[in-house]
Design a protein around this motif. Structure first.
Motif, short mmCIF file in Angstrom:
data_model
loop_
_atom_site.label_atom_id
_atom_site.label_comp_id
_atom_site.label_asym_id
_atom_site.label_seq_id
_atom_site.Cartn_x
_atom_site.Cartn_y
_atom_site.Cartn_z
N SER A 1 34.22 39.65 42.56
CA SER A 1 32.97 40.38 42.70
C SER A 1 33.09 41.77 42.06
O SER A 1 32.19 42.21 41.33
CB SER A 1 32.58 40.51 44.17
OG SER A 1 31.43 41.30 44.32
N GLU A 2 34.20 42.44 42.30
CA GLU A 2 34.43 43.77 41.71
C GLU A 2 34.50 43.66 40.19
O GLU A 2 33.97 44.52 39.48
CB GLU A 2 35.70 44.39 42.28
CG GLU A 2 35.61 44.80 43.74
CD GLU A 2 36.95 45.24 44.31
OE1 GLU A 2 37.96 45.28 43.56
OE2 GLU A 2 36.98 45.54 45.51
N ALA A 3 35.17 42.64 39.68
CA ALA A 3 35.29 42.47 38.23
C ALA A 3 33.93 42.21 37.61
O ALA A 3 33.59 42.74 36.54
CB ALA A 3 36.25 41.33 37.92
N LEU A 4 33.11 41.38 38.27
CA LEU A 4 31.77 41.09 37.75
C LEU A 4 30.88 42.33 37.78
O LEU A 4 30.12 42.57 36.85
CB LEU A 4 31.13 39.95 38.54
CG LEU A 4 31.76 38.57 38.34
CD1 LEU A 4 31.15 37.56 39.30
CD2 LEU A 4 31.64 38.11 36.91
N THR A 5 31.00 43.12 38.83
CA THR A 5 30.23 44.36 38.93
C THR A 5 30.65 45.33 37.83
O THR A 5 29.78 45.95 37.19
CB THR A 5 30.42 45.01 40.32
OG1 THR A 5 30.03 44.08 41.32
CG2 THR A 5 29.62 46.28 40.46
N THR A 6 31.93 45.45 37.59
CA THR A 6 32.44 46.34 36.54
C THR A 6 31.99 45.84 35.16
O THR A 6 31.57 46.64 34.31
CB THR A 6 33.98 46.40 36.60
OG1 THR A 6 34.38 46.85 37.90
CG2 THR A 6 34.53 47.35 35.54
N ALA A 7 32.03 44.55 34.95
CA ALA A 7 31.62 43.98 33.67
C ALA A 7 30.13 44.18 33.43
O ALA A 7 29.69 44.45 32.32
CB ALA A 7 31.98 42.49 33.60
N ALA A 8 29.32 44.04 34.49
CA ALA A 8 27.87 44.21 34.37
C ALA A 8 27.52 45.67 34.08
O ALA A 8 26.55 45.96 33.38
CB ALA A 8 27.19 43.73 35.64
N ALA A 9 28.31 46.58 34.61
CA ALA A 9 28.05 48.00 34.42
C ALA A 9 28.45 48.45 33.01
O ALA A 9 27.98 49.48 32.53
CB ALA A 9 28.79 48.83 35.46
N LEU B 1 40.50 37.09 46.71
CA LEU B 1 40.13 36.69 45.36
C LEU B 1 38.63 36.79 45.13
O LEU B 1 38.18 37.22 44.06
CB LEU B 1 40.61 35.26 45.08
CG LEU B 1 42.13 35.11 44.95
CD1 LEU B 1 42.50 33.63 44.90
CD2 LEU B 1 42.65 35.85 43.74
N ARG B 2 37.82 36.44 46.13
CA ARG B 2 36.37 36.57 46.00
C ARG B 2 35.96 38.04 45.84
O ARG B 2 35.10 38.37 45.04
CB ARG B 2 35.66 35.97 47.21
CG ARG B 2 35.67 34.45 47.22
CD ARG B 2 34.95 33.92 48.47
NE ARG B 2 35.10 32.51 48.59
CZ ARG B 2 34.28 31.61 48.05
NH1 ARG B 2 33.25 32.02 47.34
NH2 ARG B 2 34.49 30.33 48.22
N ARG B 3 36.62 38.93 46.59
CA ARG B 3 36.34 40.35 46.49
C ARG B 3 36.71 40.87 45.11
O ARG B 3 35.93 41.59 44.47
CB ARG B 3 37.10 41.13 47.57
CG ARG B 3 36.82 42.64 47.54
CD ARG B 3 37.64 43.40 48.56
NE ARG B 3 39.05 43.11 48.56
CZ ARG B 3 39.93 43.64 47.70
NH1 ARG B 3 39.53 44.47 46.77
NH2 ARG B 3 41.21 43.33 47.77
N GLN C 1 46.30 31.99 56.08
CA GLN C 1 46.81 32.67 54.88
C GLN C 1 45.95 32.34 53.67
O GLN C 1 45.60 33.23 52.89
CB GLN C 1 48.25 32.24 54.61
CG GLN C 1 49.26 32.78 55.58
CD GLN C 1 50.64 32.17 55.35
OE1 GLN C 1 50.78 31.11 54.76
NE2 GLN C 1 51.67 32.86 55.85
N LEU C 2 45.60 31.08 53.51
CA LEU C 2 44.78 30.67 52.37
C LEU C 2 43.38 31.26 52.45
O LEU C 2 42.81 31.66 51.43
CB LEU C 2 44.73 29.15 52.27
CG LEU C 2 46.04 28.48 51.87
CD1 LEU C 2 45.93 26.96 52.01
CD2 LEU C 2 46.45 28.86 50.46
N GLU C 3 42.80 31.32 53.65
CA GLU C 3 41.48 31.94 53.81
C GLU C 3 41.53 33.42 53.46
O GLU C 3 40.62 33.93 52.81
CB GLU C 3 40.97 31.73 55.23
CG GLU C 3 40.53 30.30 55.50
CD GLU C 3 40.19 30.03 56.96
OE1 GLU C 3 40.59 30.83 57.84
OE2 GLU C 3 39.51 29.02 57.21
N ASP C 4 42.60 34.11 53.86
CA ASP C 4 42.77 35.52 53.50
C ASP C 4 42.89 35.69 51.99
O ASP C 4 42.27 36.58 51.41
CB ASP C 4 43.99 36.13 54.20
CG ASP C 4 43.81 36.30 55.69
OD1 ASP C 4 42.65 36.22 56.16
OD2 ASP C 4 44.83 36.50 56.39
#
Length: 125
Positions: free
Chosen positions: A116-124, A111-113, A103-106
């Motif tokens: 990553s999406e938030a960083l991609t959106t912020a960079a764009a 959270l990593r995904r 459960q914790l690994e999932d």
């Protein structure tokens, strides 16, 4: 329903587990409105519970012997039978630990995904 309890219950939202049939059966619940002498348990479905059973309060690492006092829809009222300080919960089984790790690994992967999406959106931007 008339007010029969002698102590004021504090609102809580703690994960619990009802254990009965010599530990061979368990049901998850939410511990609500807890006091020194008892609590209200919210259940996800209606089922038959024995008159007495063990309640493990996971957030407090406690296991208490309790008595069923009342039942209404998806809630039950219980009284703590053990007057002494609650005993710590028994250690989790290997299977339970492995399930919790999965459960914790999932959650970690999700959270990593999202990061990553938030960083991609912020960079764009």
């Amino acid at each position: 329903m008339s007010e029969l309890r002698t102590q004021i219950r504090q609102r809580t939202f703690l994960k619990g587990r009802i254990n009965f049939n010599n530990g061979n059966a368990s049901i998850d619940c939410v511990v609500r409105d807890m006091s020194e002498s008892g609590a209200r348990l919210a259940l996800s479905h209606t089922l038959t519970l024995p008159e007495t059973f063990d309640l493990t309060i996971l957030g407090k690492n406690q296991t208490r012997r309790v008595k069923l006092c009342w039942r209404q829809n998806d809630s039950v009222g219980i009284t703590f039978l053990d007057a002494a300080e609650a005993a710590p919960a028994p250690p989790p089984t290997l299977a339970a630990l492995q399930q919790r790790i999965r459960q914790l690994e999932d959650e970690n992967q999700t959270l990593r995904r999202l990061l990553s999406e938030a960083l991609t959106t912020a960079a764009a931007s």
